[in-house]
Design an enzyme around this catalytic site. Structure first.
Site, PDB file in Angstrom:
ATOM      1  N   TYR A  85      91.412  67.543  19.511  1.00 14.93           N
ATOM      2  CA  TYR A  85      92.631  68.260  19.894  1.00 14.93           C
ATOM      3  C   TYR A  85      92.519  68.712  21.348  1.00 14.93           C
ATOM      4  O   TYR A  85      93.479  68.651  22.107  1.00 14.93           O
ATOM      5  CB  TYR A  85      92.850  69.470  18.974  1.00 14.93           C
ATOM      6  N   GLY A  86      91.310  69.154  21.734  1.00 16.32           N
ATOM      7  CA  GLY A  86      91.075  69.580  23.114  1.00 16.32           C
ATOM      8  C   GLY A  86      91.252  68.445  24.108  1.00 16.32           C
ATOM      9  O   GLY A  86      91.772  68.648  25.212  1.00 16.32           O
ATOM     10  N   SER A 126      86.827  69.941  17.574  1.00 16.47           N
ATOM     11  CA  SER A 126      85.941  69.885  18.745  1.00 16.47           C
ATOM     12  C   SER A 126      84.514  69.496  18.362  1.00 16.47           C
ATOM     13  O   SER A 126      83.777  68.950  19.180  1.00 16.47           O
ATOM     14  CB  SER A 126      85.943  71.226  19.479  1.00 16.47           C
ATOM     15  N   CYS A 155      98.304  60.970  14.377  1.00 13.61           N
ATOM     16  CA  CYS A 155      97.636  62.274  14.360  1.00 13.61           C
ATOM     17  C   CYS A 155      96.387  62.243  13.472  1.00 13.61           C
ATOM     18  O   CYS A 155      95.530  63.119  13.592  1.00 13.61           O
ATOM     19  CB  CYS A 155      98.607  63.370  13.936  1.00 13.61           C
ATOM     20  N   ARG A 199      94.855  74.445  20.033  1.00 12.63           N
ATOM     21  CA  ARG A 199      95.482  74.889  18.772  1.00 12.63           C
ATOM     22  C   ARG A 199      96.953  74.505  18.716  1.00 12.63           C
ATOM     23  O   ARG A 199      97.465  74.121  17.669  1.00 12.63           O
ATOM     24  CB  ARG A 199      95.320  76.393  18.588  1.00 12.63           C
TER      25      ARG A 199
END
Length: 188
Positions: A120-121, A157, A151, A134
């Protein structure tokens, strides 16, 4: 103004999928995973009601004459069964809803290749919002084009599987299938 949407349900060994096409453009606008057709129909009806615009109402009807959408349905089935990565444009789709931020995230997810994962980061950095991991996760959770906007290829992470709208078990299965197929394709 009323806008017509057509739905159909497909079943595969992996899972079922509820697909919704926009008559006006003939594009796929909604794809949800699961085996309970009535549950998925209820979800899409609720989703459409929630997102109705003042000047647009959506009329959802079962797809009776599939010829126009046949190739997209076949390609989605191939995608769901992870037989091979599909070329860009194999299934015409569009974002019917979503905030600017969500669409930015979803568009970036399109760059994550079959058989690969990113965090996600990583996505947050790619869209120029390095502290928004987030928010990227929430945008992934709002994705209504399962598999096409991948997705399922986004991990935490620590590189571990995190939530997936359609179950972490299915996310793991999809990723394992993609990994196996990527290895098989590389041996050709």
């Amino acid at each position: 103004m009323k806008e017509l949407l057509y739905y159909t349900f497909i079943e595969t060994e992996v899972t079922g999928a509820f697909l919704v096409f926009r008559e006006k453009t003939q594009n796929l606008v909604f794809a949800s995973l699961g085996n309970d057709k009535l549950f998925l129909l209820g979800k899409v009806e609720g989703f459409l009601k929630k997102h109705e615009k003042q000047d647009t109402m959506y009329d959802l009807q079962e797809l009776k004459e599939a010829e126009t959408y046949k190739k997209s349905i076949e390609n989605y089935t191939i995608c769901l069964e992870n037989k091979m990565p599909l070329p860009s444009g194999a299934i015409p789709f569009e974002f019917l809803f979503g905030t600017d931020f969500q669409r930015k995230v979803w568009n970036e997810l399109l760059n994550v290749e079959h058989g690969h994962v990113v965090t996600y980061g990583d996505i947050a950095k790619r869209i120029g919002k390095p502290t928004a991991a987030r928010s990227v996760g929430r945008a992934c959770g709002s994705n209504n084009l399962a598999l096409l906007v991948p997705c399922h290829r986004i991990v935490g992470s620590n590189r571990k599987l995190t939530g997936y709208k359609w179950s972490c078990k299915l996310k793991e299965q999809l990723l394992n299938n993609e990994k196996e197929n990527s290895l098989s394709l590389s041996r050709l």
